[in-house]
Design a protein around this motif. Structure first.
Motif, short mmCIF file in Angstrom:
data_model
loop_
_atom_site.label_atom_id
_atom_site.label_comp_id
_atom_site.label_asym_id
_atom_site.label_seq_id
_atom_site.Cartn_x
_atom_site.Cartn_y
_atom_site.Cartn_z
N ARG A 90 25.71 10.97 20.10
CA ARG A 90 24.76 11.71 20.94
C ARG A 90 25.34 11.97 22.34
O ARG A 90 26.07 11.15 22.88
N ARG A 91 24.93 13.11 22.91
CA ARG A 91 25.38 13.52 24.24
C ARG A 91 24.24 13.74 25.22
O ARG A 91 24.47 13.75 26.43
N ASP A 92 23.04 13.95 24.73
CA ASP A 92 21.94 14.40 25.59
C ASP A 92 21.47 13.26 26.51
O ASP A 92 21.15 12.17 26.03
N ASP A 103 20.25 17.06 20.93
CA ASP A 103 21.52 17.28 20.24
C ASP A 103 21.32 17.90 18.86
O ASP A 103 22.16 18.68 18.39
N LEU A 140 30.08 18.05 18.62
CA LEU A 140 29.01 17.35 17.94
C LEU A 140 29.27 17.45 16.44
O LEU A 140 29.70 18.50 15.95
#
Length: 532
Positions: A383-385, A399, A423
């Motif tokens: 995950r990046r958010d 994401d 992603l």
């Protein structure tokens, strides 16, 4: 079957394709996830330019590109370090110029994303403000003196307090992440700098901007507490954010920007993100001397429910009619779980698409919805958010709707990139690939392409007058154009219903039977366009 008119429904009339933005179909590209041109796993301008013929084939009028600026990387590009530069991950300013030229050659307009509410904490202004509290740059943000507790109860939209401390003890405001300090729009230097930014990209040939947090910018000058604490479960920004959003002074900025847009020989356009629950308030942002479009997100946030859909459509048509503006319709974007998952099935998502593409005004499509993409599962480790991290995992974040596009089923990473995507794509992603759907007459891509072609052919679709009625789970939208008339029916229930129909232009599902003796059996979760 009988139907009663919805309350407050009034017909709305627009001039077809003059100007272009009144009934435009705009395709939103999440740049990192659309197409990778250099194999580093990140979408870029080279990849987007190579895929422009796809958008022309689909039949959209314009492409909107999410932030491409040099960024601190804290919030998907919405924490901007330099508003007149391109992040090297995406290319160069010359790549933007090339994109505009290529798009215009294909008959497509180009909208960029502008972020006026805040900057990155790495922006030169904020860095100077940190080092010198008395600098002019410090006055461009919301700094308050050192104290034991935050200045008030304002909350970040991503979770937690909206105030953070500097090394010398001062507090600064950030309605999003701490890496996104809010600008102080009461400082005239802020407005002057954004004038220069708009002119920079307009002079490059860009046709307009989507304006991030257009309902924000100004805050209560006395920094009084909000009436309540913001919660992501609330519908939209109302009393609980009365001191931090929708301040009346914001409208003077949109009048200023509109005047700048109109100063060009071919006027530029603006569409604002206006996340307010009150549609009459949203409509005020689209008055003739302000923004051209003001997003209303009621359908985006509605459950699969005929009463909710019909009421929203009627209310939105009325609200925008009151200010003489076209209503923009949106079912998905980079901030919301994809509609296939939200509504519970691809069948429902296809029906909703046909409904919204029939309505008077503009339609905004999010990349991948024409492929019927569902919300993707993203492992926590990938995950990046920042929403996921600031909520300690209680909110999944965004994401899942930002997974890279599938283009060719047999290519590595479904044709998105020769490198590792930023992603991870789900294992079933190749099954949704463009090359699998383009030749399939029953695919979701084909449905969208046919709908957009018919929207160009019939003036009743997208640019006519509309009236909305509902009978139980069935919504009927009568659309009258300059030279034709179309009725859109959508059955949002599970049981089939019988409707009057002599000629069907398009059905959302291939299993929809044809009309017999002027009647049609409309299956559940299905929409049709019928010539009136």
């Amino acid at each position: 079957m009988s139907a009663e008119p919805m309350q407050d429904t009034r017909p709305v009339e627009y001039v077809a394709r003059d100007p272009w933005w009144r009934d435009a179909v705009v395709y939103q590209v999440y740049l990192r996830s659309f197409a990778d041109g250099n194999g580093d796993g990140v979408g870029d301008f080279a990849g987007l330019r190579a895929r422009l013929p796809y958008l022309a084939e689909l039949g959209v009028d314009a492409v909107w590109v999410t932030p491409h600026y040099v960024s601190g990387g804290a919030d998907g590009g919405y924490d901007v370090v330099d508003f007149t530069a391109v992040d090297p991950d995406y290319g160069t300013v010359e790549d933007v110029r090339g994109l505009v030229e290529d798009a215009h050659a294909l008959g497509l307009r180009v909208l960029l994303d502008i972020v006026p509410n805040h900057t990155s904490d790495q922006h030169q202004w904020f860095q100077t403000a940190l080092n010198d509290p008395d600098s002019p740059e410090a006055a461009r943000y919301h700094f308050l003196p050192a104290s034991e507790e935050p200045p008030n109860n304002w909350q970040s939209m991503f979770g937690g307090p909206a105030w953070s401390r500097t090394p010398d003890g001062r507090w600064y405001l950030h309605l999003f992440t701490p890496q996104q300090p809010d600008l102080n729009w009461d400082n005239p230097q802020v407005a002057e700098d954004f004038d220069r930014t708009l002119k920079f990209w307009f002079d490059l040939g860009v046709d307009g901007f989507r304006v991030d947090v257009a309902y924000g910018l100004f805050k209560d000058p006395a920094y009084r507490d909000n009436a309540g604490i913001y919660s992501p479960t609330l519908f939209g920004h109302g009393p609980e954010q009365a001191m931090t959003t929708n301040q009346p002074r914001v409208h003077q900025i949109w009048r200023r920007w509109r005047a700048l847009c109109d100063s060009y020989a071919e006027p530029k356009m603006l569409v604002g993100e206006v996340s307010l629950a009150d549609l009459d308030e949203v409509g005020l942002y689209a008055r003739p001397d302000e923004l051209h479009h003001a997003f209303q997100f009621r359908l985006l946030k509605s459950d699969w429910d005929a009463e909710s859909f019909a009421g929203t459509i009627a209310e939105a048509l009325t609200a925008f009619d009151q200010v003489g503006a076209p209503a923009p319709w949106v079912l998905g974007n980079h901030d919301k779980a994809r509609q296939v998952t939200r509504y519970g099935s691809l069948r429902r998502a296809r029906a909703a698409a046909l409904l919204t593409l029939s309505l008077p005004g503009s339609a905004y499509l999010y990349a991948g919805e024409e492929l019927g993409l569902p919300e993707a599962h993203v492992p926590d480790a990938a995950r990046r958010d920042p929403i996921f991290f600031r909520s300690n995992g209680k909110r999944a974040g965004r994401d899942g709707c930002r997974i890279p596009m599938p283009w060719e089923a047999s290519d590595p990473n479904a044709g998105f990139s020769t490198g590792t995507p930023w992603l991870p794509q789900p294992a079933d992603w190749p099954g949704y690939a463009v090359d699998q759907q383009e030749s399939d007459p029953d695919s979701t891509f084909t449905l969208y392409r046919q709908a957009l072609m018919l929207r160009q052919l019939y003036t009743a679709l997208g640019s006519g007058r509309a009236s909305v009625t509902r009978d139980g789970d069935v919504i009927r939208v009568d659309l009258e154009g300059r030279s034709d008339a179309v009725t859109c029916w959508i059955n949002m229930g599970s049981e089939p219903v019988t409707i009057p129909a002599d000629r069907v232009l398009l059905a959302s599902m291939p299993d929809t039977p044809g009309p017999v003796a002027g009647r049609l059996t409309l299956p559940g979760d299905t929409a049709v366009w019928v010539m009136a």
